[in-house]
Design a protein around this motif. Sequence first.
Motif, PDB file in Angstrom:
ATOM      1  N   ALA A   1      -5.830  -0.928   3.160  1.00  0.00           N
ATOM      2  CA  ALA A   1      -4.684  -1.769   3.508  1.00  0.00           C
ATOM      3  C   ALA A   1      -4.705  -2.099   4.990  1.00  0.00           C
ATOM      4  CB  ALA A   1      -3.389  -1.052   3.155  1.00  0.00           C
ATOM      5  N   LEU A   2      -5.053  -1.099   5.817  1.00  0.00           N
ATOM      6  CA  LEU A   2      -5.019  -1.352   7.249  1.00  0.00           C
ATOM      7  C   LEU A   2      -6.197  -2.213   7.698  1.00  0.00           C
ATOM      8  CD1 LEU A   2      -3.613   2.057   8.391  1.00  0.00           C
ATOM      9  CD2 LEU A   2      -2.495  -0.140   8.407  1.00  0.00           C
TER      10      LEU A   2
ATOM     11  N   ALA B   1       0.844  -1.196   0.000  1.00  0.00           N
ATOM     12  CA  ALA B   1       0.000   0.000   0.000  1.00  0.00           C
ATOM     13  C   ALA B   1       0.878   1.245   0.000  1.00  0.00           C
ATOM     14  CB  ALA B   1      -0.924  -0.008   1.207  1.00  0.00           C
ATOM     15  N   ALA B   2       2.020   1.191   0.719  1.00  0.00           N
ATOM     16  CA  ALA B   2       2.918   2.347   0.764  1.00  0.00           C
ATOM     17  C   ALA B   2       3.413   2.684  -0.634  1.00  0.00           C
ATOM     18  CB  ALA B   2       4.094   2.060   1.690  1.00  0.00           C
TER      19      ALA B   2
ATOM     20  N   VAL C   1      -4.953  -0.070  16.365  1.00  0.00           N
ATOM     21  CA  VAL C   1      -4.605   1.332  16.594  1.00  0.00           C
ATOM     22  C   VAL C   1      -4.278   2.010  15.258  1.00  0.00           C
ATOM     23  CG1 VAL C   1      -2.908   2.882  17.623  1.00  0.00           C
ATOM     24  CG2 VAL C   1      -3.796   0.996  18.952  1.00  0.00           C
ATOM     25  N   GLY C   2      -3.538   1.283  14.398  1.00  0.00           N
ATOM     26  CA  GLY C   2      -3.202   1.844  13.089  1.00  0.00           C
ATOM     27  C   GLY C   2      -4.452   2.214  12.309  1.00  0.00           C
ATOM     28  N   LEU C   3      -5.447   1.319  12.308  1.00  0.00           N
ATOM     29  CA  LEU C   3      -6.673   1.573  11.544  1.00  0.00           C
ATOM     30  C   LEU C   3      -7.464   2.738  12.148  1.00  0.00           C
ATOM     31  CD1 LEU C   3      -8.592   0.794   9.310  1.00  0.00           C
ATOM     32  CD2 LEU C   3      -9.686  -0.795  10.860  1.00  0.00           C
TER      33      LEU C   3
END
Lengths: 124, 501
Positions: B41-42, B19-20, B93-95
């Motif tokens: 992606a997340l 995704a990056a 947490v990322g999402l």
Amino acid sequence: MKTIITEYNYWIYILLMMIGLYAMLGQKNLVRKIIGMSIFQTAIIVFYVSIGAKEHGTIPIVEHGHGASSQAINALHYVNPLPHVLMLTAIVVSVSTLGVALAIILGLHRRYKTLEEDEILEQI
Amino acid sequence: MMIYSEQLPILLVILPLFAAILISVIGVFQTRYCYPVAVCALIGSLYAAAGVLMQVLENGVIHYQLGGWPPPFGIEYVIDHLNAMVLLIIASVGLIAVIFSKESVKQEMEDKIPQFYTLYVLLVTGLLGMTITGDAFNLYVLLEISALTTYALIALGEDRALLSSFVYVIMGTLGACFYLLGVGHLYIMTGSLNMSDLLTILPNLYTSDAVLVAFILIMIGIWIKMAFFPLHGWLPNAYTYAPSATSCLIAPLMTKVSVYIMIRIMFSTFSTDFVFKAYTAQNLIVWMAVAAIVGGSILALAQKDFKKMLTYLIVAEVGYMVGGIWLANRHGITGAILHIANDAMMTLCLFLVAGIIVYKTKGHHLDDMKGLYKKMPITMAAFTVGALSMIGVPPTAGFFSKWYLILGAIDAGQWGFMAALLFSSLVNAILFFRVIEIAYFEPMSDHHADGHHGVPAMAIDEAPFSMLAPLVIVSLSLIVLGIYAGDIVTNIIQFAVPIGI
């Protein structure tokens, strides 16, 4: 005395590391700090390269590797390739760290017109 | 279907990595697609993390060989109960933080949207990779990936962010180099970089000085990375001046993942025999943790800036976890591991509130919070839940991990650590009630209206939905985590505590 002469590569790495550490923590100029950081990382690369090296060792390419007559390989005759390969990665890491640090310094210079840490702190 | 579920461990890490790349390409043409790609992606990562956790709960430890190379030669992913839990925390947490970031990124760095999201998903990749790997050198590489992206993400922030980020570059590099040097010493002694391989080879070498030096170097490296008092100098400024969306991701995760790495090195590379019995630094480190808790709390009390106050609380919380692990008993370690989960959520909750306040008032000073309870009740209600959890009021999550830590301190006879925990709860109570007092009772001052920040008091109202929804979810999760704390301990954490403790 004997250990200093026979293991001089390790002493070089320690010396380099101390120079780097001093520059990173003791210097006020930001570019000098970055140079110190680079020296510090190089010292670790020297360390890793020298743990793989062997006296009278040759490059680790095995002749007759795929031949029918497989011979016993004496590891003492070959330099250990693994630490050297690891250092390829570490070099990439240190180059990118250097890049990020230089980019940040560029931004700092654009904003404060100086690269001395104390002068920047005064302006903040 | 079978093959697909076997590949979940690698999908977990690969999805955000690709995704990056995708975001940086798309960003050249269309900046508005960056956000959806990052979110997708997340979501994928979170799904994979949940799947992996389910597999671990059903079948036990998963070993995944990258490229099919067997362990001592190839890189191996090892997922047990401990890192399955940490992976789930990182992915969630990322999402949550990425969903939150939409409006805030638009406001704070409109021209840098693709760069931000590229770095963001890359940072999540680094954190996930660090957690999942079973190889000491692979861990170093991913440590540096996450560190490099963090430097850049912090440097995107306000005026002072550049210098803070520079200090972090220097300290972070120092930490990573110490870690690398320690791994080098281990490699000299054992000829292996695989953690489980090291675990079997090392016991014969526990009396060796080189192994001791390796352990000390690795510990110091990780402590610099996790900002363990007195090595915390870089953290407060870096996290305070970072963009809100950045601090929502790094403040909950970076220190917690470092604590996880410390556990992994202590128990999965070395063993309890070496760490707690071969030499006796245990008392010293528990007292250092006491210093971290007391020092962090007092410094937090001295702050007039909301975000900076929270960053000093992170320093204190790191002391909780390090101290809990070095108590060397079942309750202490259980409490520390539970606190990794709880603290990630509490910190996320408070930094989301800080993000909303910055979004609405353009400042994060305590004075900027005057009268906010009337203007944005939902945000401030969520803040209250986060604050109660930080203080440790049941039934919020913070109470239960603190409870286990105090039990552990009593078992170990470490009264200093117990006193520090109680002292820190007291300070947290004072701190947060001071904030609540300012936000609830003090009237909206002319501060906003005088044009100092350019936001008139009338314009402050409740935040947009994309910011509120994540905040409400997180604050509810604090209560849910608290209610199910017992189940988390019996189903996950008790398997993560090393055998023989």
